[in-house]
Write a protein that holds these residues in place. Structure first.
Motif, PDB file in Angstrom:
ATOM      1  N   ASN A   1      -8.862  -0.243  -0.562  1.00  0.00           N
ATOM      2  CA  ASN A   1      -7.714  -0.304  -1.488  1.00  0.00           C
ATOM      3  C   ASN A   1      -8.184  -0.380  -2.932  1.00  0.00           C
ATOM      4  OD1 ASN A   1      -4.699  -0.572  -1.716  1.00  0.00           O
ATOM      5  ND2 ASN A   1      -5.344  -2.395  -2.839  1.00  0.00           N
ATOM      6  N   LYS A   2      -9.281  -1.096  -3.132  1.00  0.00           N
ATOM      7  CA  LYS A   2      -9.834  -1.237  -4.489  1.00  0.00           C
ATOM      8  C   LYS A   2     -10.240   0.139  -5.039  1.00  0.00           C
ATOM      9  CE  LYS A   2     -12.896  -4.580  -6.717  1.00  0.00           C
ATOM     10  NZ  LYS A   2     -13.954  -5.572  -6.470  1.00  0.00           N
TER      11      LYS A   2
ATOM     12  N   VAL B   1       0.842  -1.211   0.000  1.00  0.00           N
ATOM     13  CA  VAL B   1       0.000   0.000   0.000  1.00  0.00           C
ATOM     14  C   VAL B   1       0.876   1.260   0.000  1.00  0.00           C
ATOM     15  CG1 VAL B   1      -1.672   1.313   1.384  1.00  0.00           C
ATOM     16  CG2 VAL B   1      -1.987  -1.124   1.051  1.00  0.00           C
ATOM     17  N   THR B   2       2.006   1.179   0.691  1.00  0.00           N
ATOM     18  CA  THR B   2       2.879   2.360   0.748  1.00  0.00           C
ATOM     19  C   THR B   2       3.707   2.524  -0.534  1.00  0.00           C
ATOM     20  OG1 THR B   2       4.728   1.146   1.734  1.00  0.00           O
ATOM     21  CG2 THR B   2       3.139   2.122   3.260  1.00  0.00           C
TER      22      THR B   2
ATOM     23  N   TRP C   1     -13.167  -4.238   4.726  1.00  0.00           N
ATOM     24  CA  TRP C   1     -13.186  -2.782   4.532  1.00  0.00           C
ATOM     25  C   TRP C   1     -11.878  -2.351   3.850  1.00  0.00           C
ATOM     26  CZ3 TRP C   1     -13.408   1.177   9.205  1.00  0.00           C
ATOM     27  CH2 TRP C   1     -13.647   2.447   8.706  1.00  0.00           C
ATOM     28  N   TYR C   2     -10.787  -2.899   4.357  1.00  0.00           N
ATOM     29  CA  TYR C   2      -9.458  -2.631   3.790  1.00  0.00           C
ATOM     30  C   TYR C   2      -9.428  -3.025   2.301  1.00  0.00           C
ATOM     31  CZ  TYR C   2      -4.369  -3.688   3.235  1.00  0.00           C
ATOM     32  OH  TYR C   2      -3.068  -3.770   2.802  1.00  0.00           O
TER      33      TYR C   2
ATOM     34  N   SER D   1      -7.161   6.207   2.938  1.00  0.00           N
ATOM     35  CA  SER D   1      -7.203   5.665   4.307  1.00  0.00           C
ATOM     36  C   SER D   1      -6.936   4.157   4.347  1.00  0.00           C
ATOM     37  CB  SER D   1      -8.565   5.963   4.943  1.00  0.00           C
ATOM     38  OG  SER D   1      -9.581   5.408   4.141  1.00  0.00           O
ATOM     39  N   SER D   2      -6.671   3.572   3.195  1.00  0.00           N
ATOM     40  CA  SER D   2      -6.543   2.103   3.183  1.00  0.00           C
ATOM     41  C   SER D   2      -5.382   1.622   4.057  1.00  0.00           C
ATOM     42  CB  SER D   2      -6.417   1.567   1.759  1.00  0.00           C
ATOM     43  OG  SER D   2      -5.264   2.061   1.159  1.00  0.00           O
TER      44      SER D   2
END
Lengths: 448, 398
Positions: B129-130, B51-52, B124-125, B135-136
């Motif tokens: 992300n999708k 994600v980062t 939710w994550y 905020s993911s």
């Protein structure tokens, strides 16, 4: 040896540890029943989509499936073993009795469960990625596997109520325990409820469809499905009630007027709701559909599960394990010996391997402490013990009684087994004395 | 806790088959469960790194959602696979299981809801992300930590269950009974070793991922090289860390030089060599499965020895053999379990290999497995109903 195979005691204040299991169980039933009902519904929709070449129905199945994944396969699959966990904490010997009779049944259910969980991902994510005929076959197997999980668990939870005949006690056979007289009525009752729930959840999904024509068609179909499920539920409920033990009938006489009043209101409300879905499908909005699911959970399932738990009393398994974890009778087929007489002779304090040495003998100094421990051991599986406890509060039942009256009640009613829905708890005089003394102190606190 | 009390805590109904069979099933199913726990933990953890990185790296952008999806499915699979060892352990080690659950009753209850919270936030994550939500990372980290807490609680139950000599002291410290069910005890080294295994598992997963997708034209060589190299690096470093922690754990438990432990060490070394060489990740995975079974066996060995030293003999558990249900389980396991799961796995494999729609109807193995699964289920339901009716008629009419 004076010991009995009791385990340490876990007590959750205000609610009572057994009710923790009830909370988890109720949530699980909503999720798991929805999943089985939805599996049957999926088979129906997939058949229709395949034979009538309706790609739009696959879209609906995908939406429903994603909801199902989160709702049933997150919450349902965790709360399922969760019931085991909380049951082991609250009624270790009850769950142990079930495990040691039915381990292979549960293991078989696990095989079905594995197929179901792997299958649900395939069923949802492979829409549009495999040919439709194979997908249809997958939905059929998924539906059968889901119903299979019900067929397996139902014999166990029916045994918790009672096997219905004496065969199990003499043979010790799991088959005689599993196929009791209320196993099949119970199974069909739950299938009816599952079908109804699948429709109720289906209404939530259909009410949010952007295509208005499809929304109308599917809302109507879900209305019919729910109506059919509701009818089956009521029909099989009557058969189920006729297969309950006598002690349950006595409790039903106490609870039934309230239950029936609630049930009649529920039946009317849901019949109207389903009729609206069929006749005026556009009136079914998402908030309304969500509200009706909440109504099923709070007004339907929770009281229903509380009732089922109450009807089992004073037992938690097979009418030989009392709710207070004492074995009530011999089961020659398994070599199990009843413990009531031994308990009357030696008392809880000496029978439990978990009582510290300083409490084994009651003295004026430790009398109240011993009384509290004894009361927790004997009563807390069914009653909350705080002066203002929430569930079946013990202190409210003896409000205004002094220690002598409490002790007399215990010796005349509990020790003789005169109250059919309470365990026969016969203890040495000094243990009754300590319990009565402690209960009286709590009782007075509540009265202040 | 003395032998007499431990044996008294056994269920007086006895066990319905040979205890060694339950023990074997426990070792097997725990290994399967643990494999997915580690894959979930590893893929979740690595996805947070992804994600980062995904805003600046095309490879991470492609890999991250796949890791999140892997974690999502793995959690479901680990839950369902976890039911079996839970079941088998309480058949033969019921004193351990029920005492532990009573001592930590409140944590047992909390565990369920913590796991639900962790898994729901994981979905939710997945959706955050999708959608590319900023905020993911926060949601993913929160979910990851919650799930780790659930794992630590599970570790606590396992650790408490193998310390019968401390049970009374935990239940009634200084002679005062505590019924709050809040006992919490961990073994940091054992926990660190178990958690560390997530690193090589996700590394080997990446090697498999790369090899599996190498036949697909829609994945570039550059991307596959990236995932393959990263997998090898992670697996190598992870295995070295795990090996050190394993040595400390088994030394502390006094079983480092036990033949089973030495076999495990050899297995880990072989696995390290295969992972470093990385010529065929499927073979490496086969070795990983063997190592997982050995580690599961080590856990069981430690528990068995502790209990045997206290006078509790698993193999001496009284038996009341129940043939009908025994046959039901093994026949279902071998029919639905093998054929049914093979049907879905075969289908999944081919869907993954296909760039368009997979025509399973014209793929003979999938079609045959699908039909066989359907017939097995129909036959199973028929046998169940027939069996039930015969039992009922026998008991009600005679």
């Amino acid at each position: 040896m004076d010991h009995i195979g009791l385990f340490p005691l876990f007590y959750f204040p205000e609610i009572g540890s057994a009710w923790l299991m009830g909370i988890t169980g109720t949530i699980h039933i909503l999720a798991s029943h929805t999943s089985v009902g939805a599996a049957i519904l999926f088979a129906f929709l997939a058949h229709k989509a395949y034979t009538e070449n309706r790609p739009d129905l696959y879209d609906y199945m995908k939406r429903y499936g994603m909801f199902l994944l989160i709702f049933s396969y997150v919450i349902g699959s965790i709360t399922g073993p969760g019931i085991w966990y909380t049951a082991t904490a609250a009624s270790p010997r009850g769950i142990s009795a079930l495990i040691h009779n039915f381990v292979w049944v549960w293991a078989t259910e696990w095989v079905f469960f594995v197929y179901e969980v792997v299958g649900v991902f395939a069923l949802i994510y492979f829409i549009g990625k495999i040919d439709r005929k194979t997908h249809l076959r997958l939905t059929y197997t998924f539906a059968l596997a889901s119903v299979g999980t019900l067929m397996l668990i139902i014999g166990i939870i029916s045994f918790m109520m009672w096997p219905g005949t004496d065969a199990f006690y003499t043979t010790g056979s799991a088959s005689d325990a599993f196929f009791g007289i209320n196993t099949f009525p119970h199974m069909f009752l739950r299938i009816g409820f599952m079908v109804m729930l699948s429709g109720v959840i289906g209404l939530l999904i259909s009410s949010a469809l952007p295509d208005q024509e499809l929304r109308k068609e599917l809302t109507r179909k879900m209305g019919f499905v729910s109506m059919l499920g509701g009818f089956l539920t009521m029909f099989f409920f009557m058969w189920y009630v006729s297969t309950l033990p006598e002690s349950a009938e006595l409790l039903l006489e106490i609870y039934l007027p309230d239950i029936m009043a609630t049930r009649i209101w529920l039946m009317v409300a849901f019949t109207v709701y389903f009729a609206v879905a069929i006749i005026f499908p556009r009136m079914i909005s998402r908030p309304l559909a969500a509200t009706m699911i909440a109504v099923v959970l709070i007004v339907g399932l929770w009281p229903g599960e509380k009732l089922r738990e109450s009807l089992r009393k004073p037992y938690v398994a097979g009418r030989y394990v009392y709710s207070n974890q004492i074995i009530s009778r011999d089961v020659p087929g398994k070599g199990i010996k009843g413990e009531v007489e031994k308990l009357a002779r030696v008392g809880f304090l000496k029978a439990s391997p978990w009582v510290p040495e300083r409490l084994k003998t009651i003295t004026p100094e430790n009398k109240l402490e011993a009384g509290e421990l004894l009361t927790k051991r004997a009563c807390s599986n069914c009653h909350s013990l705080e002066p203002n406890g929430k569930f079946r509060p013990l202190m409210a039942k003896v409000a205004g009684w002094d220690a002598a009256t409490i002790k007399a009640f215990m010796q005349n009613s509990l020790a003789t087994g005169a109250i059919t829905y309470m365990p026969k708890i016969d203890l040495p005089d000094e243990e009754f004395d300590a319990m009565a003394a402690w209960i009286a102190t709590q009782n007075q606190q509540g009265a202040k | 806790m003395d032998a007499a009390t431990l044996n008294l805590l056994r269920d007086s109904a006895g066990v319905p088959f040979y205890p060694v069979v339950f023990q074997g099933l426990y070792v097997l199913t725990w290994a399967l469960h643990a494999a997915f726990v580690l894959l979930a933990l590893g893929s979740m953890g690595l996805s947070l790194v992804g994600v980062t990185q995904q805003k600046t790296s095309a490879s991470w952008k492609m890999l991250t959602p796949h890791l999140i999806q892997t974690g999502k499915i793995s959690i479901s699979v680990l839950i369902v696979l976890g039911v079996a060892p839970l079941l088998f352990t309480q058949v033969i080690y019921d004193p351990n299981w029920y005492v532990t659950n009573s001592l930590s009753g409140l944590l047992v209850f909390a565990f369920i809801y913590i796991l639900i919270l962790g898994y729901l936030t994981y979905y939710w994550y997945y959706y955050a992300n999708k959608k590319g939500s900023s905020s993911s990372l926060f949601i993913g980290t929160f979910s990851f930590l919650v799930l780790v807490v659930a794992g630590v609680l599970m570790h606590n139950f396992a650790v408490e269950s193998i310390q019968p000599d401390k049970w009374m002291q935990w239940y009634a410290p200084n002679g005062v009974v505590d019924t709050s069910g809040t006992n919490f005890h961990i073994d940091a080294i054992r926990l660190a070793f178990m958690v560390s295994l997530a690193i090589p598992v996700v590394g080997i997963f990446l090697q498999n991922y790369s090899q599996f997708l190498s036949s697909r034209r829609d994945f570039s060589d550059e991307y596959l090289t990236f995932t393959n190299a990263m997998g090898t690096k992670i697996a190598t470093i992870g295995l070295i860390i795990s090996a050190v922690l394993y040595a400390v754990w088994t030394f502390q438990a006094g079983v480092l030089l036990h033949p089973l432990s030495i076999a495990t060490v050899i297995g880990v070394v072989v696995l390290l060599l295969f992972a470093m060489k990385n010529s065929n990740s499927y073979v490496t995975t086969g070795v990983l499965v063997v190592v997982a079974l050995l580690i599961s066996g080590m856990r069981e060995l430690i528990k068995y020895q502790i209990m045997a030293n206290l006078g509790y003999d698993v193999y001496g558990y009284p038996m009341n053999i129940d043939w009908p249900t025994t046959i039901m389980f093994f026949s279902t396991f071998l029919s639905l379990g093998v054929v049914g799961v093979s049907f879905i796995v075969t289908m999944a494999w081919n869907v993954g290999k296909s760039e368009g729609v997979f025509d399973a109807e014209n793929h003979v193995p999938t079609r045959k497995l699908g039909k066989a699964t359907l017939y097995i289920l129909i036959a199973w339901c028929a046998v169940y109903m027939g069996w039930g009716m015969i039992v009922l008629f026998k008991n009600v009419l005679t």
